[in-house]
Motif scaffolding. Structure first.
Motif, PDB file in Angstrom:
ATOM      1  N   LYS A 107      45.905  31.699  37.086  1.00  0.00           N
ATOM      2  CA  LYS A 107      45.089  31.252  38.213  1.00  0.00           C
ATOM      3  C   LYS A 107      43.641  31.687  38.022  1.00  0.00           C
ATOM      4  N   SER A 108      42.844  31.339  39.017  1.00  0.00           N
ATOM      5  CA  SER A 108      41.410  31.614  38.911  1.00  0.00           C
ATOM      6  C   SER A 108      40.919  32.217  40.223  1.00  0.00           C
ATOM      7  N   TRP A 109      39.653  32.568  40.250  1.00  0.00           N
ATOM      8  CA  TRP A 109      39.068  33.122  41.475  1.00  0.00           C
ATOM      9  C   TRP A 109      39.254  32.157  42.651  1.00  0.00           C
ATOM     10  N   ALA A 110      39.249  30.860  42.354  1.00  0.00           N
ATOM     11  CA  ALA A 110      39.399  29.876  43.434  1.00  0.00           C
ATOM     12  C   ALA A 110      40.756  29.977  44.115  1.00  0.00           C
ATOM     13  N   ASP A 111      41.709  30.623  43.457  1.00  0.00           N
ATOM     14  CA  ASP A 111      43.048  30.775  44.042  1.00  0.00           C
ATOM     15  C   ASP A 111      43.177  32.015  44.916  1.00  0.00           C
ATOM     16  N   VAL A 112      42.138  32.834  44.971  1.00  0.00           N
ATOM     17  CA  VAL A 112      42.195  34.029  45.814  1.00  0.00           C
ATOM     18  C   VAL A 112      41.916  33.618  47.255  1.00  0.00           C
ATOM     19  N   GLY A 113      42.896  33.821  48.110  1.00  0.00           N
ATOM     20  CA  GLY A 113      42.748  33.434  49.507  1.00  0.00           C
ATOM     21  C   GLY A 113      42.423  34.575  50.437  1.00  0.00           C
ATOM     22  N   TYR A 114      42.730  35.796  50.006  1.00  0.00           N
ATOM     23  CA  TYR A 114      42.644  36.941  50.901  1.00  0.00           C
ATOM     24  C   TYR A 114      42.201  38.170  50.112  1.00  0.00           C
ATOM     25  N   VAL A 115      41.251  38.884  50.653  1.00  0.00           N
ATOM     26  CA  VAL A 115      40.848  40.169  50.089  1.00  0.00           C
ATOM     27  C   VAL A 115      40.952  41.201  51.209  1.00  0.00           C
ATOM     28  N   VAL A 116      41.771  42.214  50.988  1.00  0.00           N
ATOM     29  CA  VAL A 116      42.030  43.210  52.024  1.00  0.00           C
ATOM     30  C   VAL A 116      41.583  44.576  51.523  1.00  0.00           C
ATOM     31  N   ALA A 117      40.788  45.261  52.331  1.00  0.00           N
ATOM     32  CA  ALA A 117      40.388  46.634  52.016  1.00  0.00           C
ATOM     33  C   ALA A 117      41.273  47.587  52.812  1.00  0.00           C
ATOM     34  N   THR A 118      41.940  48.507  52.115  1.00  0.00           N
ATOM     35  CA  THR A 118      42.748  49.483  52.854  1.00  0.00           C
ATOM     36  C   THR A 118      41.867  50.435  53.648  1.00  0.00           C
ATOM     37  N   HIS A 119      40.678  50.686  53.122  1.00  0.00           N
ATOM     38  CA  HIS A 119      39.740  51.547  53.842  1.00  0.00           C
ATOM     39  C   HIS A 119      38.355  51.456  53.208  1.00  0.00           C
ATOM     40  N   LYS A 120      37.437  52.166  53.803  1.00  0.00           N
ATOM     41  CA  LYS A 120      36.014  51.942  53.540  1.00  0.00           C
ATOM     42  C   LYS A 120      35.465  52.673  52.319  1.00  0.00           C
ATOM     43  N   HIS A 121      36.234  53.546  51.700  1.00  0.00           N
ATOM     44  CA  HIS A 121      35.673  54.370  50.624  1.00  0.00           C
ATOM     45  C   HIS A 121      35.225  53.524  49.433  1.00  0.00           C
ATOM     46  N   LEU A 128      33.766  44.905  46.175  1.00  0.00           N
ATOM     47  CA  LEU A 128      34.030  43.881  47.197  1.00  0.00           C
ATOM     48  C   LEU A 128      32.991  42.761  47.130  1.00  0.00           C
ATOM     49  N   GLY A 129      31.731  43.142  46.998  1.00  0.00           N
ATOM     50  CA  GLY A 129      30.695  42.115  46.957  1.00  0.00           C
ATOM     51  C   GLY A 129      30.866  41.184  45.762  1.00  0.00           C
ATOM     52  N   ALA A 130      31.142  41.768  44.608  1.00  0.00           N
ATOM     53  CA  ALA A 130      31.314  40.952  43.403  1.00  0.00           C
ATOM     54  C   ALA A 130      32.541  40.059  43.515  1.00  0.00           C
ATOM     55  N   VAL A 131      33.615  40.605  44.059  1.00  0.00           N
ATOM     56  CA  VAL A 131      34.852  39.819  44.198  1.00  0.00           C
ATOM     57  C   VAL A 131      34.636  38.660  45.167  1.00  0.00           C
ATOM     58  N   LEU A 132      33.988  38.933  46.280  1.00  0.00           N
ATOM     59  CA  LEU A 132      33.776  37.860  47.251  1.00  0.00           C
ATOM     60  C   LEU A 132      32.801  36.804  46.732  1.00  0.00           C
ATOM     61  N   ALA A 133      31.861  37.239  45.896  1.00  0.00           N
ATOM     62  CA  ALA A 133      30.944  36.261  45.301  1.00  0.00           C
ATOM     63  C   ALA A 133      31.678  35.300  44.373  1.00  0.00           C
TER      64      ALA A 133
END
Ligand SMILES: [Zn+2]
Length: 255
Positions: A107-121, A128-133
């Motif tokens: 699969k590819s980045w286009a297949d990522v539907g959800y990004v969940v952070a367990t916490h803020k550290h 997170l920024g790079a992944v969401l981009a």
């Protein structure tokens, strides 16, 4: 053979804090994970990253896990057949390793539907920024109390107790941070963030040095002991692949 799976980006190290994102121990051990395990090492552009694939459910034959060892922390990708779920994103610079595991799913980045952070550290949201981009169609989620401290290019949807992300259950586990959440995949197991840690093949509690509300964190451990799961995957340390909830119950009883 697998349409549902989990890729694990692992870095074996000690502790968690936004101040320790530069810490580095080069562990690239790929451990066997049971009779239904296949392992594959993938070279990535970052340090010693590896991917380990583990078939986790002989029942559905649709569940597998992958592990990528970086240097310090663990992130995960779960494939439940309807959009990949990325749990945590590691330190900064981890996106290529996450991508390597996504590619293992074909699969590819286009297949990522959800990004969940367990916490803020920072060692969990550092990329997170790079992944969401890259994952431009992904929605992003975290526990409500941590959201104000997480930098995100898109608005973060708060997760509360019992909320589901593509079938994965939210368990509020405050203490390590106020908004810390753990995630229970019914097919794969528990993703603890830093509510628990892997330790020498077993499980140990949250790191007191980086857990400002240890009493609450210990209550969260006791809460996690009330659920049933065979496997547990941590922010730090090797996963427990057999009898994980039993091990957590023993730990909870000692707190
Ligand atoms: Zn942490």
């Amino acid at each position: 053979m697998s349409a549902i799976g989990v890729a694990i980006f692992g870095v074996v190290a000690a502790s968690c804090s936004s101040d320790e994102t530069t810490a580095s121990t080069s562990s690239s051990t790929t451990t066997g994970a049971g009779p239904a395990t296949t392992a594959a090492a993938i070279a990535t552009t970052t340090t010693t990253a590896t991917v380990v694939t583990t078939t986790t459910s002989p029942v559905t034959e649709l569940v597998s896990s992958k592990r990528v060892n970086l240097d310090f922390v663990s992130a995960y990708v779960i494939d439940r057949g309807d959009g990949l779920v990325v749990i945590d994103t590691g330190v900064g610079g981890s996106a290529p390793a996450i991508h390597a595991a996504i590619e293992e799913y074909g699969k590819s980045w286009a297949d990522v539907g959800y990004v969940v952070a367990t916490h803020k550290h920072g060692d969990h949201v550092g990329s997170l920024g790079a992944v969401l981009a890259l994952a431009t169609d992904a929605d992003v989620f975290a526990g409500v109390s941590d959201i104000p401290d997480i930098s995100s290019r898109r608005s973060i949807t708060p997760l509360a107790e019992g909320d589901l992300v593509n079938g994965i259950q939210t368990i509020a586990t405050p203490g390590h941070t106020p908004g810390h959440i753990s995630l229970l995949d019914p097919d794969i197991g528990l993703f603890t963030g830093d509510a628990l840690n892997g330790a020498s093949g077993g499980v140990t509690g949250p790191n007191p040095g980086f857990t400002p509300d240890l009493d609450t964190a210990h209550l969260s451990v006791k809460k996690l002991a009330t659920f049933t799961y065979e496997q547990a995957f941590f922010g730090h340390g090797e996963p427990v692949l057999v009898g994980a909830s039993d091990a957590v119950s023993v730990l909870a009883g000692s707190l």
